[in-house]
Design a protein around this motif. Structure first.
Motif, PDB file in Angstrom:
ATOM      1  N   SER A 299      -5.944 -12.002   5.549  1.00 50.12           N
ATOM      2  CA  SER A 299      -4.574 -12.470   5.301  1.00 50.12           C
ATOM      3  C   SER A 299      -4.324 -13.790   6.026  1.00 50.12           C
ATOM      4  O   SER A 299      -3.662 -14.695   5.499  1.00 50.12           O
ATOM      5  N   ALA A 300      -4.879 -13.925   7.228  1.00 44.18           N
ATOM      6  CA  ALA A 300      -4.743 -15.178   7.975  1.00 44.18           C
ATOM      7  C   ALA A 300      -5.467 -16.315   7.276  1.00 44.18           C
ATOM      8  O   ALA A 300      -5.049 -17.482   7.366  1.00 44.18           O
ATOM      9  N   LEU A 301      -6.556 -15.998   6.576  1.00 42.80           N
ATOM     10  CA  LEU A 301      -7.288 -17.012   5.817  1.00 42.80           C
ATOM     11  C   LEU A 301      -6.341 -17.712   4.833  1.00 42.80           C
ATOM     12  O   LEU A 301      -6.293 -18.942   4.755  1.00 42.80           O
ATOM     13  N   GLY A 302      -5.585 -16.907   4.083  1.00 48.06           N
ATOM     14  CA  GLY A 302      -4.664 -17.474   3.110  1.00 48.06           C
ATOM     15  C   GLY A 302      -3.499 -18.203   3.744  1.00 48.06           C
ATOM     16  O   GLY A 302      -3.116 -19.298   3.312  1.00 48.06           O
ATOM     17  N   LEU A 303      -2.918 -17.616   4.776  1.00 49.45           N
ATOM     18  CA  LEU A 303      -1.771 -18.241   5.442  1.00 49.45           C
ATOM     19  C   LEU A 303      -2.175 -19.527   6.155  1.00 49.45           C
ATOM     20  O   LEU A 303      -1.433 -20.516   6.141  1.00 49.45           O
ATOM     21  N   ASN A 304      -3.342 -19.524   6.781  1.00 51.13           N
ATOM     22  CA  ASN A 304      -3.837 -20.747   7.418  1.00 51.13           C
ATOM     23  C   ASN A 304      -4.048 -21.858   6.394  1.00 51.13           C
ATOM     24  O   ASN A 304      -3.722 -23.026   6.643  1.00 51.13           O
TER      25      ASN A 304
ATOM     26  N   ILE B 184      -1.950 -13.348  -3.122  1.00 48.03           N
ATOM     27  CA  ILE B 184      -3.132 -12.559  -2.763  1.00 48.03           C
ATOM     28  C   ILE B 184      -2.999 -12.032  -1.333  1.00 48.03           C
ATOM     29  O   ILE B 184      -3.344 -10.886  -1.038  1.00 48.03           O
ATOM     30  N   VAL B 185      -2.474 -12.878  -0.440  1.00 54.65           N
ATOM     31  CA  VAL B 185      -2.266 -12.461   0.949  1.00 54.65           C
ATOM     32  C   VAL B 185      -1.338 -11.252   1.008  1.00 54.65           C
ATOM     33  O   VAL B 185      -1.593 -10.297   1.766  1.00 54.65           O
ATOM     34  N   PHE B 186      -0.299 -11.267   0.220  1.00 51.95           N
ATOM     35  CA  PHE B 186       0.662 -10.155   0.234  1.00 51.95           C
ATOM     36  C   PHE B 186      -0.007  -8.855  -0.199  1.00 51.95           C
ATOM     37  O   PHE B 186       0.257  -7.791   0.379  1.00 51.95           O
TER      38      PHE B 186
ATOM     39  N   HIS C  76     -16.989  -3.790  11.547  1.00 54.89           N
ATOM     40  CA  HIS C  76     -16.673  -2.526  10.880  1.00 54.89           C
ATOM     41  C   HIS C  76     -15.238  -2.088  11.137  1.00 54.89           C
ATOM     42  O   HIS C  76     -14.857  -0.967  10.776  1.00 54.89           O
ATOM     43  N   ASN C  77     -14.463  -2.955  11.765  1.00 57.31           N
ATOM     44  CA  ASN C  77     -13.054  -2.666  12.032  1.00 57.31           C
ATOM     45  C   ASN C  77     -12.240  -3.148  10.831  1.00 57.31           C
ATOM     46  O   ASN C  77     -11.902  -4.326  10.714  1.00 57.31           O
ATOM     47  N   LYS C  78     -11.917  -2.226   9.918  1.00 56.85           N
ATOM     48  CA  LYS C  78     -11.262  -2.603   8.664  1.00 56.85           C
ATOM     49  C   LYS C  78      -9.911  -3.283   8.887  1.00 56.85           C
ATOM     50  O   LYS C  78      -9.622  -4.311   8.246  1.00 56.85           O
ATOM     51  N   PRO C  79      -9.036  -2.749   9.757  1.00 58.03           N
ATOM     52  CA  PRO C  79      -7.755  -3.446   9.980  1.00 58.03           C
ATOM     53  C   PRO C  79      -7.946  -4.884  10.460  1.00 58.03           C
ATOM     54  O   PRO C  79      -7.233  -5.787  10.015  1.00 58.03           O
ATOM     55  N   LEU C  80      -8.910  -5.113  11.355  1.00 59.47           N
ATOM     56  CA  LEU C  80      -9.140  -6.464  11.850  1.00 59.47           C
ATOM     57  C   LEU C  80      -9.597  -7.386  10.722  1.00 59.47           C
ATOM     58  O   LEU C  80      -9.148  -8.539  10.622  1.00 59.47           O
ATOM     59  N   LEU C  81     -10.467  -6.899   9.853  1.00 62.23           N
ATOM     60  CA  LEU C  81     -10.940  -7.715   8.734  1.00 62.23           C
ATOM     61  C   LEU C  81      -9.815  -8.030   7.756  1.00 62.23           C
ATOM     62  O   LEU C  81      -9.715  -9.152   7.243  1.00 62.23           O
ATOM     63  N   LEU C  82      -8.923  -7.065   7.500  1.00 61.48           N
ATOM     64  CA  LEU C  82      -7.799  -7.299   6.589  1.00 61.48           C
ATOM     65  C   LEU C  82      -6.812  -8.296   7.188  1.00 61.48           C
ATOM     66  O   LEU C  82      -6.293  -9.171   6.482  1.00 61.48           O
TER      67      LEU C  82
END
Length: 416
Positions: free
Chosen positions: A230-235, A396-398, A220-226
């Motif tokens: 973003s790391a999903l795309g960069l990875n 999308i990451v941006f 439920h930590n929105k910043p952590l999920l966002l």
């Protein structure tokens, strides 16, 4: 809890930097073995008659193991500390990769790669927790960058060391040698590394309940999920570059295999520099603010990926070198900033499981993107669509990072 002032003594500074060196040593060898699949992909593919998509499944399998291991490893390290797990993950990765060299069927090899990925993935939450308790807020960006440099350094070393060995003696011999070196390093680190006295270690009977409560808060930590999305795309972008750069240079540009491998070394070497440089920039010029740095990294990565897509065939090696260097500096340099963000968005006692959850989500990109990139090349016969796919992914990451930046600003205003 914050950094203990006692550690600011000369002796304390020597101790926490010494512990960082042990974390770095294991990180380098873990990457040396795990990321060795990338430069060896050409030889493994030729030996086992694999398609481009199947070659992409090798790193995808490694990171599937990472995704499965990251949350349990984060929970374990929060309660057991880093020392014992450094040895366990070294054994897990090393033994399974040695086993993978004794099979001839791709599916069976992939299973051992996934099992080895459990050890590979455990390294991040295990080492991240060490950084959180050994270093202060304004030192963690630099320390995390140095530690994360071990990933790109290990990857670069695998191209420099393992590719020539594999070319002369076979990829199986190269993997076995690397795995034995990792196992020996794991044993040495077990006797040399110590957890910080600031790090609590709980071994009560309520650990499972604590795990579920922690996970409920984190999802439920929105910043952590966002950050994790973003790391999903960069990875995914990073692993596509690592997986297909050698093949791209060798097949499309007609560059000899050794020089094509050197491009990967250049990419990873500049990625290693980037992991430290971005951390230092974040600490010294942005006062520990990480989101803006990741946005800059995303923009640079998208520009260089687009550039790669429009390069004509037979582009000279001298032209590819600076493009590859900039691409690697950006897309392979973001990890330290990401690890800091994932760890700092929660209380220190949840740093392990927080980074574990973020790594699990971020690993999806590494599992999905390389096979998709390879499938596009198989279907179209051109690498251009693959590089444009990365550009779209980074766009999308941006957008996700803009949403995170806006959310944090609104939260700050509401708190005033």
């Amino acid at each position: 809890m914050e950094y203990d002032n006692d550690h600011r003594s000369k002796r304390g500074i020597a101790i926490h930097w010494q512990m960082l060196l042990w974390l770095l040593a294991v990180q380098v060898l873990v990457a040396f073995v795990g990321r060795g699949l990338v430069p060896l992909g050409v030889l493994i593919g030729n030996d086992m008659s694999l398609t481009k998509a199947q070659i992409g499944l090798l790193p995808a399998g490694l990171f599937l193991g990472q995704a499965l291991a990251s949350i349990p490893a984060g929970f374990l390290v929060d309660h057991l500390g880093s020392r014992r797990l450094l040895l366990a993950l070294s054994l897990c990765l090393g033994i399974n990769f040695i086993a993978s060299t004794f099979v001839t069927h791709f599916a069976l090899m992939l299973i051992f790669v996934v099992l080895g990925g459990l050890g590979y993935g455990a390294m991040h939450p295990v080492s991240n927790r060490g950084i959180i308790y050994w270093f202060s807020q304004t030192q963690r960006g630099t320390a995390m960058g140095i530690k994360q440099m071990g990933v790109t350094l290990g990857s670069a070393l695998s191209a420099v060391v393992l590719l020539p060995i594999a070319a002369s003696f076979g990829w199986r011999t190269a993997v076995i040698c690397a795995a034995f070196l990792l196992i020996m390093t794991g044993f040495v680190s077990f006797f040399q590394y110590r957890d910080s006295k600031n790090a609590p270690q709980t071994n009560d009977g309520h650990q499972l309940g604590q795990f579920y409560r922690s996970m409920w808060k984190l999802v439920h930590n929105k910043p952590l999920l966002l950050v994790s999305l973003s790391a999903l795309g960069l990875n995914g972008a990073q692993m596509c570059l690592n997986t297909y750069l050698v093949l791209f240079a060798f097949e499309k540009m007609g560059i000899p295999l050794v020089l094509s491998g050197l491009l990967l070394v250049i990419s990873e070497a500049f990625g290693s520099v980037g992991r430290i440089a971005w951390g230092v920039i974040s600490d010294r010029f942005f006062n520990g603010e990480r989101i803006s740095i990741i946005m800059i990294i995303t923009i640079i990565s998208a520009i260089t990926s687009s550039t790669m897509s429009f390069l004509p065939e037979e582009t000279p090696f001298s032209i590819l070198v600076p493009i590859t260097a900039v691409f690697g500096f950006a897309v392979s340099g973001f990890n330290g900033i990401w690890m800091n963000l994932a760890s700092e968005l929660v209380p220190p006692e949840q740093a392990g499981i927080s980074s574990g959850l973020s790594i699990t989500i971020g690993s999806i990109g590494v599992m999905v993107a390389p096979p998709l990139f390879g499938l596009m090349v198989d279907i179209t016969g051109s690498y251009s669509w693959g590089w444009l796919f990365i550009t779209g992914l980074l766009s999308i990451v941006f957008v996700i990072l803009l949403a995170l930046f806006s959310f944090n600003k609104n939260t700050e205003r509401e708190g005033e």
